[in-house]
Design a protein around this motif. Structure first.
Motif, PDB file in Angstrom:
ATOM      1  N   MET B   1       0.851  -1.196   0.000  1.00  0.00           N
ATOM      2  CA  MET B   1       0.000   0.000   0.000  1.00  0.00           C
ATOM      3  C   MET B   1       0.892   1.253   0.000  1.00  0.00           C
ATOM      4  N   GLU B   2       0.617   2.157  -0.904  1.00  0.00           N
ATOM      5  CA  GLU B   2       1.382   3.392  -0.978  1.00  0.00           C
ATOM      6  C   GLU B   2       1.105   4.261   0.259  1.00  0.00           C
ATOM      7  N   ASN B   3       2.142   4.848   0.825  1.00  0.00           N
ATOM      8  CA  ASN B   3       1.957   5.801   1.910  1.00  0.00           C
ATOM      9  C   ASN B   3       1.244   5.236   3.133  1.00  0.00           C
ATOM     10  N   SER B   4       1.393   3.960   3.337  1.00  0.00           N
ATOM     11  CA  SER B   4       0.726   3.317   4.470  1.00  0.00           C
ATOM     12  C   SER B   4       1.173   3.945   5.791  1.00  0.00           C
ATOM     13  N   LEU B   5       2.460   4.281   5.869  1.00  0.00           N
ATOM     14  CA  LEU B   5       3.013   4.833   7.113  1.00  0.00           C
ATOM     15  C   LEU B   5       2.229   6.050   7.585  1.00  0.00           C
ATOM     16  N   LYS B   6       1.894   6.924   6.661  1.00  0.00           N
ATOM     17  CA  LYS B   6       1.220   8.171   7.035  1.00  0.00           C
ATOM     18  C   LYS B   6      -0.304   8.068   6.976  1.00  0.00           C
ATOM     19  N   ILE B   7      -0.809   6.879   6.658  1.00  0.00           N
ATOM     20  CA  ILE B   7      -2.266   6.692   6.619  1.00  0.00           C
ATOM     21  C   ILE B   7      -2.716   5.715   7.709  1.00  0.00           C
ATOM     22  N   THR B   8      -2.066   4.565   7.761  1.00  0.00           N
ATOM     23  CA  THR B   8      -2.466   3.558   8.763  1.00  0.00           C
ATOM     24  C   THR B   8      -1.576   3.606   9.999  1.00  0.00           C
ATOM     25  N   GLY B   9      -0.452   4.299   9.898  1.00  0.00           N
ATOM     26  CA  GLY B   9       0.464   4.401  11.031  1.00  0.00           C
ATOM     27  C   GLY B   9       1.656   3.477  10.937  1.00  0.00           C
ATOM     28  N   ALA B  10       1.514   2.387  10.185  1.00  0.00           N
ATOM     29  CA  ALA B  10       2.611   1.417  10.082  1.00  0.00           C
ATOM     30  C   ALA B  10       3.050   1.291   8.624  1.00  0.00           C
ATOM     31  N   PRO B  11       4.342   1.104   8.389  1.00  0.00           N
ATOM     32  CA  PRO B  11       4.797   0.966   7.000  1.00  0.00           C
ATOM     33  C   PRO B  11       4.323  -0.348   6.395  1.00  0.00           C
ATOM     34  N   SER B  12       3.993  -0.307   5.122  1.00  0.00           N
ATOM     35  CA  SER B  12       3.635  -1.534   4.413  1.00  0.00           C
ATOM     36  C   SER B  12       4.914  -2.270   4.037  1.00  0.00           C
ATOM     37  N   LEU B  13       4.759  -3.517   3.609  1.00  0.00           N
ATOM     38  CA  LEU B  13       5.927  -4.287   3.176  1.00  0.00           C
ATOM     39  C   LEU B  13       6.608  -3.595   1.991  1.00  0.00           C
ATOM     40  N   GLU B  14       5.798  -3.002   1.117  1.00  0.00           N
ATOM     41  CA  GLU B  14       6.373  -2.275  -0.026  1.00  0.00           C
ATOM     42  C   GLU B  14       7.229  -1.104   0.454  1.00  0.00           C
ATOM     43  N   GLU B  15       6.740  -0.403   1.469  1.00  0.00           N
ATOM     44  CA  GLU B  15       7.521   0.728   1.989  1.00  0.00           C
ATOM     45  C   GLU B  15       8.810   0.243   2.643  1.00  0.00           C
ATOM     46  N   LEU B  16       8.719  -0.862   3.350  1.00  0.00           N
ATOM     47  CA  LEU B  16       9.936  -1.420   3.954  1.00  0.00           C
ATOM     48  C   LEU B  16      10.924  -1.838   2.860  1.00  0.00           C
ATOM     49  N   HIS B  17      10.402  -2.477   1.808  1.00  0.00           N
ATOM     50  CA  HIS B  17      11.266  -2.921   0.710  1.00  0.00           C
ATOM     51  C   HIS B  17      11.992  -1.746   0.058  1.00  0.00           C
ATOM     52  N   ARG B  18      11.315  -0.613   0.000  1.00  0.00           N
ATOM     53  CA  ARG B  18      11.904   0.560  -0.660  1.00  0.00           C
ATOM     54  C   ARG B  18      13.032   1.180   0.160  1.00  0.00           C
ATOM     55  N   SER B  19      13.067   0.870   1.437  1.00  0.00           N
ATOM     56  CA  SER B  19      14.105   1.464   2.273  1.00  0.00           C
ATOM     57  C   SER B  19      15.475   0.891   1.892  1.00  0.00           C
ATOM     58  N   PRO B  20      16.460   1.754   1.772  1.00  0.00           N
ATOM     59  CA  PRO B  20      17.799   1.266   1.413  1.00  0.00           C
ATOM     60  C   PRO B  20      18.415   0.360   2.470  1.00  0.00           C
ATOM     61  N   ALA B  21      17.873   0.404   3.676  1.00  0.00           N
ATOM     62  CA  ALA B  21      18.443  -0.413   4.752  1.00  0.00           C
ATOM     63  C   ALA B  21      17.766  -1.778   4.879  1.00  0.00           C
ATOM     64  N   TYR B  22      16.816  -2.051   4.021  1.00  0.00           N
ATOM     65  CA  TYR B  22      16.143  -3.359   4.110  1.00  0.00           C
ATOM     66  C   TYR B  22      17.170  -4.450   3.825  1.00  0.00           C
ATOM     67  N   PRO B  23      17.155  -5.547   4.588  1.00  0.00           N
ATOM     68  CA  PRO B  23      18.190  -6.585   4.420  1.00  0.00           C
ATOM     69  C   PRO B  23      18.205  -7.142   2.994  1.00  0.00           C
ATOM     70  N   PRO B  24      19.385  -7.274   2.398  1.00  0.00           N
ATOM     71  CA  PRO B  24      19.466  -7.824   1.049  1.00  0.00           C
ATOM     72  C   PRO B  24      19.123  -9.317   1.037  1.00  0.00           C
ATOM     73  N   GLU B  25      18.857  -9.804  -0.156  1.00  0.00           N
ATOM     74  CA  GLU B  25      18.404 -11.192  -0.329  1.00  0.00           C
ATOM     75  C   GLU B  25      19.380 -12.184   0.299  1.00  0.00           C
ATOM     76  N   ASP B  26      20.689 -11.955   0.074  1.00  0.00           N
ATOM     77  CA  ASP B  26      21.655 -12.930   0.592  1.00  0.00           C
ATOM     78  C   ASP B  26      21.682 -12.934   2.118  1.00  0.00           C
ATOM     79  N   ARG B  27      21.409 -11.787   2.714  1.00  0.00           N
ATOM     80  CA  ARG B  27      21.357 -11.751   4.185  1.00  0.00           C
ATOM     81  C   ARG B  27      20.117 -12.487   4.695  1.00  0.00           C
TER      82      ARG B  27
END
Lengths: 365, 61
Positions: B1-27
């Motif tokens: 869900m786009e902009n979930s953080l500022k609408i529902t209060g919690a980041p969506s998985l898509e928003e987490l994925h977009r973060s540069p600090a999200y763990p890479p696949e190999d990790r």
């Protein structure tokens, strides 16, 4: 009449920090607070602070309060509790009503106003029912007085105060039925909203309270959706079963004493409205009067403490306890620290607003 | 869900994925990793990795 070199009105984080700096420099300090104990809002802030280690990040507000109190006691700072400052004359005489029984005039060579802020109310039909209260008041009840204000709470406002208090109400045993936000986006830090959201509390953006119902206390609340112009949309009303409504709709600086003293003001909405003009020493347009903390703009306790230090150091300098060179050096160091607190996504607006205030102060003072 | 953080209060998985600090696949393939949400728009988010054997928490910038 009581005479002192420096009188500080308000023993919250700003006032205590100012007292410690001035007291450490050797000034005779009298700290006046209307409450029965010093510490201001710190003692209800059971959450850990943000920022850097230098700004006590990771330490709970209540523990910061204890540290400041211990330090002020070790320095022998005189404290007048249950002292309401009701007037200020000639820029140096404070009229203090003590314990609601007697009045005293405190004559001070320098005064620091660290009076803090008051919660904004939001009016709607039924807002005067018992059970409608400021979120800060609810926080005091649960964290200081250990009293749960209600079982089923509706929070109006999703800024940091709203979401932090919502979470603490849950910790205290209440059910938070919902958090409403009139704006189309939530206001608080994601780390706080996420905790509340993951705990199952629904957030309703573009919503407000239409009315509260009840005979002698809140028994239900009708909420309504708002359009992009903040008008209520008929037909979108819903009834929520709640017994408590917490209003977290902002704070307003407590500036009455500065008005009475004849300080010049500037209107800066991003910092809470009308504010006494001050310079980088926290000096107002009136001789002998400094300000610190929320009275100079609504921010966080960490910022208030730094501003208190600024005011304390510069008041001590004017009293002759600190050299001009040292005061200038330390003032610059503290401003560097303040600028780091006012950085990033949330801090930029406050930084720009403070820059505007400093520019005004430079021109006027 | 786009902009979930500022609408529902919690980041969506898509928003987490977009973060540069999200763990890479190999990790992620190495084993379980705890993610403590601390995400803000335009800031990224802090990711804490719990190291089982060392019993400490490491901040990954």
């Amino acid at each position: 009449m009581i005479q002192t070199e420096l009188a500080i009105v308000g023993a919250g984080p700003a006032g205590l920090s100012a007292a410690i700096e001035a007291g450490r420099a050797g000034a005779e300090v009298l700290l006046i607070d209307e409450n029965a104990r010093p510490g201001g809002q710190l003692f209800k802030q059971i959450h850990k602070f943000f920022g850097s280690r230098a700004h006590k990040a990771g330490t709970r507000g209540v523990n910061i309060g204890r540290e400041l109190l211990k330090e002020s006691e070790e320095l022998g700072i005189h404290t007048c509790l249950k002292g309401e400052v009701c007037g200020i004359e000639e820029g140096q005489n404070l009229w203090v009503v003590i314990d609601r029984k007697r009045s005293e005039i405190v004559k001070a060579r320098k005064i620091i106003l660290a009076t803090g802020a008051t919660e904004n109310a939001t009016a709607f039909p039924g807002w005067d029912l018992p059970g409608v209260m400021g979120a800060g008041a609810a926080q005091t009840m649960i964290n200081v007085n250990r009293v749960l204000p209600g079982r089923k709470v509706l929070m109006l406002g999703s800024g940091n105060v709203g979401v932090i208090v919502a979470y603490q109400l849950m910790q205290a045993g209440a059910q938070v039925v919902a958090v409403l936000e009139a704006a189309p986006r939530l206001g608080g830090y994601g780390v706080h909203t996420a905790k509340v959201s993951r705990a199952g509390v629904p957030f309703h953006v573009s919503h407000t309270i239409k009315q509260a119902f009840g005979y002698d206390h809140v028994e239900a609340v009708e909420i309504v959706e708002l359009d992009s112009s903040f008008n209520q949309i008929p037909g979108t009303e819903k009834i929520l079963d709640v017994d408590t409504v917490c209003l977290a709709t902002g704070l307003t600086p407590l500036t009455e004493l500065a008005w009475l003293a004849g300080c010049e003001f500037k209107f800066i909405p991003a910092l809470g409205g009308h504010l006494p003009i001050h310079d980088d020493r926290m000096h107002t347009t009136r001789d002998n009067i400094f300000i610190a903390g929320d009275i100079s703009g609504i921010e966080e306790a960490s910022t208030a403490m730094e501003e208190g230090r600024l005011a304390g150091i510069n008041a001590a300098c004017e009293l002759g306890y600190i050299s001009d060179e040292e005061a200038k050096l330390r003032t610059k160091e503290i401003w560097d620290s303040l600028n780091s607190l006012r950085s990033g996504y949330f801090g930029l607006k406050r930084r720009n607003s403070k820059d505007l205030m400093l520019q005004t102060g430079k021109e006027v003072i | 869900m786009e902009n979930s953080l500022k609408i529902t209060g919690a980041p969506s998985l898509e928003e987490l994925h977009r973060s540069p600090a999200y763990p890479p696949e190999d990790r992620l393939k190495k084993g379980p990793i705890a993610i403590i949400e601390c995400i803000e728009e335009n800031i990224g988010f802090l990711l804490y990795e719990y190291k089982k054997n060392q019993q400490n928490v490491q901040l990954i910038p």
